[in-house]
Design a protein around this motif. Structure first.
Motif, PDB file in Angstrom:
ATOM      1  N   LEU A 183      28.561 -73.416 -20.219  1.00 28.56           N
ATOM      2  CA  LEU A 183      29.934 -73.873 -20.437  1.00 28.56           C
ATOM      3  C   LEU A 183      29.948 -75.263 -21.062  1.00 28.56           C
ATOM      4  O   LEU A 183      30.697 -75.519 -22.007  1.00 28.56           O
ATOM      5  CB  LEU A 183      30.716 -73.872 -19.118  1.00 28.56           C
ATOM      6  CG  LEU A 183      32.157 -74.370 -19.179  1.00 28.56           C
ATOM      7  CD1 LEU A 183      32.989 -73.558 -20.170  1.00 28.56           C
ATOM      8  CD2 LEU A 183      32.778 -74.343 -17.783  1.00 28.56           C
ATOM      9  N   THR A 184      29.084 -76.145 -20.584  1.00 34.60           N
ATOM     10  CA  THR A 184      28.995 -77.495 -21.144  1.00 34.60           C
ATOM     11  C   THR A 184      28.583 -77.448 -22.611  1.00 34.60           C
ATOM     12  O   THR A 184      29.156 -78.148 -23.455  1.00 34.60           O
ATOM     13  CB  THR A 184      28.005 -78.345 -20.324  1.00 34.60           C
ATOM     14  OG1 THR A 184      28.480 -78.430 -18.978  1.00 34.60           O
ATOM     15  CG2 THR A 184      27.853 -79.738 -20.902  1.00 34.60           C
ATOM     16  N   ALA A 185      27.625 -76.595 -22.952  1.00 36.47           N
ATOM     17  CA  ALA A 185      27.190 -76.445 -24.345  1.00 36.47           C
ATOM     18  C   ALA A 185      28.334 -75.921 -25.214  1.00 36.47           C
ATOM     19  O   ALA A 185      28.482 -76.329 -26.379  1.00 36.47           O
ATOM     20  CB  ALA A 185      25.986 -75.515 -24.414  1.00 36.47           C
ATOM     21  N   HIS A 186      29.148 -75.045 -24.666  1.00 33.84           N
ATOM     22  CA  HIS A 186      30.295 -74.493 -25.391  1.00 33.84           C
ATOM     23  C   HIS A 186      31.237 -75.600 -25.878  1.00 33.84           C
ATOM     24  O   HIS A 186      31.731 -75.560 -27.002  1.00 33.84           O
ATOM     25  CB  HIS A 186      31.048 -73.519 -24.477  1.00 33.84           C
ATOM     26  CG  HIS A 186      32.409 -73.152 -24.943  1.00 33.84           C
ATOM     27  ND1 HIS A 186      32.644 -72.421 -26.087  1.00 33.84           N
ATOM     28  CD2 HIS A 186      33.639 -73.421 -24.400  1.00 33.84           C
ATOM     29  CE1 HIS A 186      33.945 -72.246 -26.237  1.00 33.84           C
ATOM     30  NE2 HIS A 186      34.572 -72.838 -25.229  1.00 33.84           N
ATOM     31  N   PHE A 187      31.448 -76.599 -25.049  1.00 33.41           N
ATOM     32  CA  PHE A 187      32.356 -77.691 -25.414  1.00 33.41           C
ATOM     33  C   PHE A 187      31.874 -78.496 -26.616  1.00 33.41           C
ATOM     34  O   PHE A 187      32.670 -79.178 -27.253  1.00 33.41           O
ATOM     35  CB  PHE A 187      32.578 -78.627 -24.223  1.00 33.41           C
ATOM     36  CG  PHE A 187      33.301 -77.976 -23.075  1.00 33.41           C
ATOM     37  CD1 PHE A 187      34.407 -77.174 -23.275  1.00 33.41           C
ATOM     38  CD2 PHE A 187      32.853 -78.158 -21.774  1.00 33.41           C
ATOM     39  CE1 PHE A 187      35.071 -76.578 -22.215  1.00 33.41           C
ATOM     40  CE2 PHE A 187      33.508 -77.572 -20.703  1.00 33.41           C
ATOM     41  CZ  PHE A 187      34.616 -76.776 -20.923  1.00 33.41           C
ATOM     42  N   GLU A 188      30.587 -78.406 -26.938  1.00 28.85           N
ATOM     43  CA  GLU A 188      30.011 -79.187 -28.034  1.00 28.85           C
ATOM     44  C   GLU A 188      29.821 -78.394 -29.322  1.00 28.85           C
ATOM     45  O   GLU A 188      29.305 -78.924 -30.301  1.00 28.85           O
ATOM     46  CB  GLU A 188      28.659 -79.765 -27.583  1.00 28.85           C
ATOM     47  CG  GLU A 188      28.762 -80.659 -26.367  1.00 28.85           C
ATOM     48  CD  GLU A 188      29.739 -81.819 -26.562  1.00 28.85           C
ATOM     49  OE1 GLU A 188      29.763 -82.408 -27.663  1.00 28.85           O
ATOM     50  OE2 GLU A 188      30.497 -82.123 -25.616  1.00 28.85           O
ATOM     51  N   THR A 189      30.256 -77.142 -29.358  1.00 25.12           N
ATOM     52  CA  THR A 189      30.050 -76.304 -30.540  1.00 25.12           C
ATOM     53  C   THR A 189      30.994 -76.705 -31.677  1.00 25.12           C
ATOM     54  O   THR A 189      32.082 -77.230 -31.447  1.00 25.12           O
ATOM     55  CB  THR A 189      30.284 -74.822 -30.203  1.00 25.12           C
ATOM     56  OG1 THR A 189      31.625 -74.665 -29.736  1.00 25.12           O
ATOM     57  CG2 THR A 189      29.285 -74.323 -29.176  1.00 25.12           C
TER      58      THR A 189
END
Length: 99
Positions: free
Chosen positions: A62-68
């Protein structure tokens, strides 16, 4: 497993304006590592209310998703349309049997 659920309220007509960007966002997000489910839905009785439902493998996904890149484009699209309110919550869930 992380569950994200809630609503986003848009200005009148905002859902229709946001729809092209939402379709791209959903397509790109569903291909992310760790995304189990990702869906938006228009409320049947309130056309300016969008329901959000997401399931992620773990908090890191989920955290990685915010940086896409597509998340950055999505944020810009929402800023252009306007946002009245957002009520999203993330919950940690075990992977037990559904009830």
């Amino acid at each position: 497993m992380i569950l994200v659920t809630g609503t986003v309220r848009l200005p009148e007509g905002g859902f229709d304006k946001l729809l092209p960007a939402a379709k791209i966002m959903m397509t790109e997000t569903r291909q992310e590592d760790g995304c189990v489910t990702y869906a938006y839905a228009r409320d049947l009785n309130d056309p300016d209310l969008m329901h959000v439902s997401e399931t992620w493998r773990d908090r890191e996904a989920l955290t990685a998703h915010f940086e896409t890149p597509h998340m950055k484009v999505w944020r810009a699209a929402i800023a252009e349309v306007g946002l009245i309110s957002r009520d999203l919550k993330a919950y940690s869930a075990d992977e037990g049997e559904p009830i």
